[in-house]
Design a protein around this motif. Structure first.
Motif, mmCIF file in Angstrom:
data_model
loop_
_atom_site.group_PDB
_atom_site.id
_atom_site.type_symbol
_atom_site.label_atom_id
_atom_site.label_comp_id
_atom_site.label_asym_id
_atom_site.label_seq_id
_atom_site.Cartn_x
_atom_site.Cartn_y
_atom_site.Cartn_z
ATOM 1 N N GLU A 161 0.831 -1.307 -0.132
ATOM 2 C CA GLU A 161 -0.053 -0.162 -0.039
ATOM 3 C C GLU A 161 0.843 1.375 -0.001
ATOM 4 O OE1 GLU A 161 -3.342 0.209 2.778
ATOM 5 O OE2 GLU A 161 -4.061 -1.633 1.834
ATOM 6 N N ARG A 162 1.971 1.105 0.602
ATOM 7 C CA ARG A 162 2.968 2.424 0.370
ATOM 8 C C ARG A 162 3.026 3.159 -1.191
ATOM 9 N NH1 ARG A 162 8.120 3.054 -0.446
ATOM 10 N NH2 ARG A 162 9.510 1.674 -1.373
ATOM 11 N N PHE A 163 2.780 1.989 -2.312
ATOM 12 C CA PHE A 163 2.737 2.441 -3.555
ATOM 13 C C PHE A 163 1.303 2.888 -4.013
ATOM 14 C CE2 PHE A 163 6.359 -0.389 -3.093
ATOM 15 C CZ PHE A 163 7.459 0.693 -3.440
ATOM 16 N N GLY A 164 0.457 2.888 -3.162
ATOM 17 C CA GLY A 164 -0.799 3.269 -3.686
ATOM 18 C C GLY A 164 -1.941 1.832 -3.539
ATOM 19 N N ILE A 165 -3.218 2.075 -3.620
ATOM 20 C CA ILE A 165 -4.119 0.838 -3.759
ATOM 21 C C ILE A 165 -4.823 1.030 -5.179
ATOM 22 C CG2 ILE A 165 -6.238 0.202 -2.630
ATOM 23 C CD1 ILE A 165 -5.671 1.843 -0.210
#
Length: 180
Positions: A161-165
């Motif tokens: 999730e640190r790259f987005g969902i």
């Protein structure tokens, strides 16, 4: 409304630790959430969640082989990009322009400055970047700046999730390259 050309009065400098929060806010505003829809670089329809955080920005600032080039006008951060020296080429990433300033030539000027720096400071002969393949409009913009698609892709880091969902199952990155 400022009647100056988009590129007037720009100051380029390396980011410092003290810039981290402002840079996170800028990057988030350019890519995610409703504020990003004011510009054309939004990823809001394909990714939710965060684009970056202070830890990620500080890692780029502190990277020994690179910099987070910060662009200011009138003392306010309005854009940034990551430049990293890697094995004879430079890597370009974390590119963000304030959404309300997009579409007026600012991005074109910043990428030209980043390319100049990579060439002059490091002797880089190529600039590399990765772009989500679903971002056809963005890839086309880079192609107009001389970047070429390589067809070399890497998977999107689903589940991190640190790259987005991700909002769709087909996301991947493609390597774009430009000879400097």
């Amino acid at each position: 409304m400022d009647a100056r050309p988009a590129t007037a009065g720009l100051t380029y400098r390396d980011a410092t630790d003290a810039d981290a929060d402002d840079l996170v806010a800028l990057i988030e505003s350019a890519y995610r959430g409703d504020s990003s829809r004011a510009g054309w670089t939004t990823e809001a329809d394909i990714l939710e969640g965060r684009r970056t955080d202070a830890e990620g920005v500080l890692a780029v600032i502190k990277a020994p082989e690179g910099t987070l080039l910060t662009v200011e006008r009138d003392g306010r951060i309005i854009a940034c990009c990551q430049l990293e020296h890697r094995d004879g080429h430079a890597y370009f990433g974390m590119f963000a322009v304030s959404p309300v300033l997009q579409g007026a030539g600012l991005g074109k000027a910043i990428i030209a400055e980043a390319e100049r720096r990579a060439r002059d400071l490091w002797g880089a002969t190529e600039m590399h970047m990765t772009v989500i393949t679903a971002r056809e409009d963005l890839i086309a913009w880079y192609e107009r700046r001389g970047y070429r698609r390589t067809g070399r892709t890497t998977p999107f880091p689903y589940g991190q999730e640190r790259f987005g969902i991700p909002q769709r199952p087909d996301l991947k990155f493609e390597l774009l390259v430009k000879a400097l």
